[in-house]
Enzyme design. Structure first.
Site, mmCIF file in Angstrom:
data_model
loop_
_atom_site.group_PDB
_atom_site.id
_atom_site.type_symbol
_atom_site.label_atom_id
_atom_site.label_comp_id
_atom_site.label_asym_id
_atom_site.label_seq_id
_atom_site.Cartn_x
_atom_site.Cartn_y
_atom_site.Cartn_z
ATOM 1 N N ARG A 165 59.643 30.897 -55.931
ATOM 2 C CA ARG A 165 60.180 29.872 -56.820
ATOM 3 C C ARG A 165 60.454 30.471 -58.200
ATOM 4 O O ARG A 165 59.849 31.460 -58.594
ATOM 5 C CB ARG A 165 59.199 28.708 -56.949
ATOM 6 C CG ARG A 165 58.842 28.045 -55.618
ATOM 7 C CD ARG A 165 57.766 26.978 -55.820
ATOM 8 N NE ARG A 165 57.423 26.285 -54.581
ATOM 9 C CZ ARG A 165 56.449 26.651 -53.757
ATOM 10 N NH1 ARG A 165 55.697 27.722 -54.048
ATOM 11 N NH2 ARG A 165 56.202 25.969 -52.649
ATOM 12 N N LYS A 189 52.141 26.702 -56.010
ATOM 13 C CA LYS A 189 51.739 25.331 -56.290
ATOM 14 C C LYS A 189 50.252 25.150 -56.006
ATOM 15 O O LYS A 189 49.729 25.713 -55.059
ATOM 16 C CB LYS A 189 52.560 24.359 -55.434
ATOM 17 C CG LYS A 189 54.021 24.247 -55.855
ATOM 18 C CD LYS A 189 54.729 23.189 -55.047
ATOM 19 C CE LYS A 189 56.162 22.994 -55.537
ATOM 20 N NZ LYS A 189 56.867 21.941 -54.758
ATOM 21 N N HIS A 260 66.624 27.980 -56.724
ATOM 22 C CA HIS A 260 66.104 27.341 -55.516
ATOM 23 C C HIS A 260 67.071 27.548 -54.351
ATOM 24 O O HIS A 260 66.651 27.610 -53.192
ATOM 25 C CB HIS A 260 65.867 25.854 -55.753
ATOM 26 C CG HIS A 260 64.787 25.286 -54.877
ATOM 27 N ND1 HIS A 260 63.461 25.638 -55.002
ATOM 28 C CD2 HIS A 260 64.844 24.415 -53.842
ATOM 29 C CE1 HIS A 260 62.742 25.005 -54.095
ATOM 30 N NE2 HIS A 260 63.552 24.260 -53.369
ATOM 31 N N ARG A 263 66.221 30.697 -52.862
ATOM 32 C CA ARG A 263 65.028 30.514 -52.025
ATOM 33 C C ARG A 263 65.450 29.992 -50.647
ATOM 34 O O ARG A 263 64.970 30.483 -49.617
ATOM 35 C CB ARG A 263 64.089 29.530 -52.727
ATOM 36 C CG ARG A 263 62.809 29.183 -51.973
ATOM 37 C CD ARG A 263 61.911 28.374 -52.917
ATOM 38 N NE ARG A 263 60.833 27.670 -52.242
ATOM 39 C CZ ARG A 263 59.666 28.229 -51.911
ATOM 40 N NH1 ARG A 263 59.450 29.507 -52.152
ATOM 41 N NH2 ARG A 263 58.726 27.513 -51.328
ATOM 42 N N HIS A 286 54.784 27.193 -48.263
ATOM 43 C CA HIS A 286 54.889 25.775 -47.918
ATOM 44 C C HIS A 286 53.559 25.266 -47.363
ATOM 45 O O HIS A 286 52.966 25.898 -46.492
ATOM 46 C CB HIS A 286 55.978 25.559 -46.856
ATOM 47 C CG HIS A 286 57.364 25.653 -47.389
ATOM 48 N ND1 HIS A 286 58.463 25.938 -46.597
ATOM 49 C CD2 HIS A 286 57.854 25.497 -48.642
ATOM 50 C CE1 HIS A 286 59.552 25.954 -47.333
ATOM 51 N NE2 HIS A 286 59.206 25.688 -48.577
ATOM 52 N N TYR A 295 64.985 24.576 -42.603
ATOM 53 C CA TYR A 295 65.903 25.702 -42.541
ATOM 54 C C TYR A 295 66.383 25.988 -41.124
ATOM 55 O O TYR A 295 67.422 26.613 -40.932
ATOM 56 C CB TYR A 295 65.233 26.950 -43.133
ATOM 57 C CG TYR A 295 64.804 26.738 -44.559
ATOM 58 C CD1 TYR A 295 65.739 26.559 -45.575
ATOM 59 C CD2 TYR A 295 63.457 26.669 -44.895
ATOM 60 C CE1 TYR A 295 65.342 26.334 -46.878
ATOM 61 C CE2 TYR A 295 63.053 26.443 -46.193
ATOM 62 C CZ TYR A 295 64.001 26.275 -47.183
ATOM 63 O OH TYR A 295 63.610 26.040 -48.467
#
Length: 314
Positions: A165, A189, A260, A263, A286, A295
């Protein structure tokens, strides 16, 4: 606290404002969320509490499912998107769970709160030739040896090579890069750390930047930041976004995407190259495999398009 959340909080009775302050402290200290995540949660909850106040509630212990549903219905009447409403429903559930856990409410009324399923649109991504052209054009511009040019190539290479990110890129320190193993240590995150590998092109670009570019921009206050701005401070996320949009705009036919989008591109190209879904999930950081599965729809759509173009019975 963000300005909009602060305005909502200022209008709250003292008891509700105090609970909101305690909740913000909980998110920042106990859950160790990023400032951006804290602002998002607090802004949503401030809106919920302001709505409750208008309905005559001055005690969080009196929050009920009807009030939560009324708040979400108001969001819909204001034209908020399904994605926004779904996010705010999540914020409400997290908040009411905290209220119950800390004894501020007798039960978790938000546990029964449903939310609309957010539309999951397919992300725009670069084709492989477009990604190659993006890096090639940036490399050509860096031939003059300018430190900013070398930095830009290194950032583009690393974003595409790793799928990290933009905030993770900007937060990298020099010691986060392990050149012996060609991996970068990323703080994602929820302050979760992961190691992401990168290839030889990114390794070369990083070497050029750290040896020849970064020393020219370093100032007394640079600290350990890997990527520096023109004035020597840690690179700002907005500067990275501006760079990506600018460079991609120079690639003929490429979609207008930012960091992004790179990404998304990295994830798509990994899956098209044969990487398994679990590995890509780990690389991207994730929490849910369902997020990574988005994806697979992109790659399936490309396969279907190629079939229609090439098969005589298509």
């Amino acid at each position: 606290m963000a300005d909009d959340a602060q305005q909502e909080a200022d209008a709250l009775p003292e008891a509700l404002a105090r609970v909101l302050g305690d909740y913000e402290q909980h998110l920042a200290v106990e859950r160790d969320l990023t400032p951006h995540s804290v602002r998002a949660y607090v802004t949503d909850v401030a809106g919920l509490l302001e709505h409750a106040r208008r309905l005559g509630l001055d005690d969080v212990g009196r929050l009920d499912l009807r009030t939560l549903r009324s708040w979400l219905a108001q969001q819909q009447s204001l034209g908020r998107s399904r994605t926004t409403i779904a996010r705010r429903a999540t914020a409400a559930r997290v908040f009411t769970a905290w209220l119950a856990r800390t004894g501020r409410a007798e039960q978790d009324v938000g546990s029964s709160l449903a939310s609309p399923r957010a539309h999951r649109t397919l992300p725009a991504v670069l084709r492989r030739d477009e990604a190659d052209e993006l890096i090639r054009a940036a490399t050509d511009l860096a031939d003059d040896g300018s430190p900013v040019g070398l930095r830009d190539v290194a950032m583009l290479e690393l974003l595409y090579a790793t799928g990290i990110r933009v905030g993770e890129l900007a937060g990298l320190d020099v010691d986060d890069v392990d050149r012996e193993r060609n991996v970068v240590r990323v703080l994602g995150k929820g302050r979760k750390e992961r190691s992401v590998p990168f290839g030889r092109p990114a390794a070369r670009a990083l070497d050029f930047w750290t040896r020849h570019g970064r020393p020219q921009l370093v100032v007394e206050g640079s600290g350990p930041a890997l990527f520096l701005g023109a004035r020597g401070g840690r690179i700002d996320q907005r500067a990275v976004r501006t760079l990506v949009h600018k460079r991609i705009a120079e690639v003929p036919g490429a979609p207008d995407i930012g960091p992004h989008g790179l990404r998304h591109t990295a994830a798509t190209h990994l899956l098209e190259g044969g990487a398994d879904l679990r590995s890509v999930q780990e690389l991207l950081g994730h929490a849910s495999l369902a997020t990574t599965q988005l994806y697979t729809h992109v790659t399936t759509d490309r396969l279907r398009a190629a079939y229609r173009q090439a098969h005589p019975r298509a």
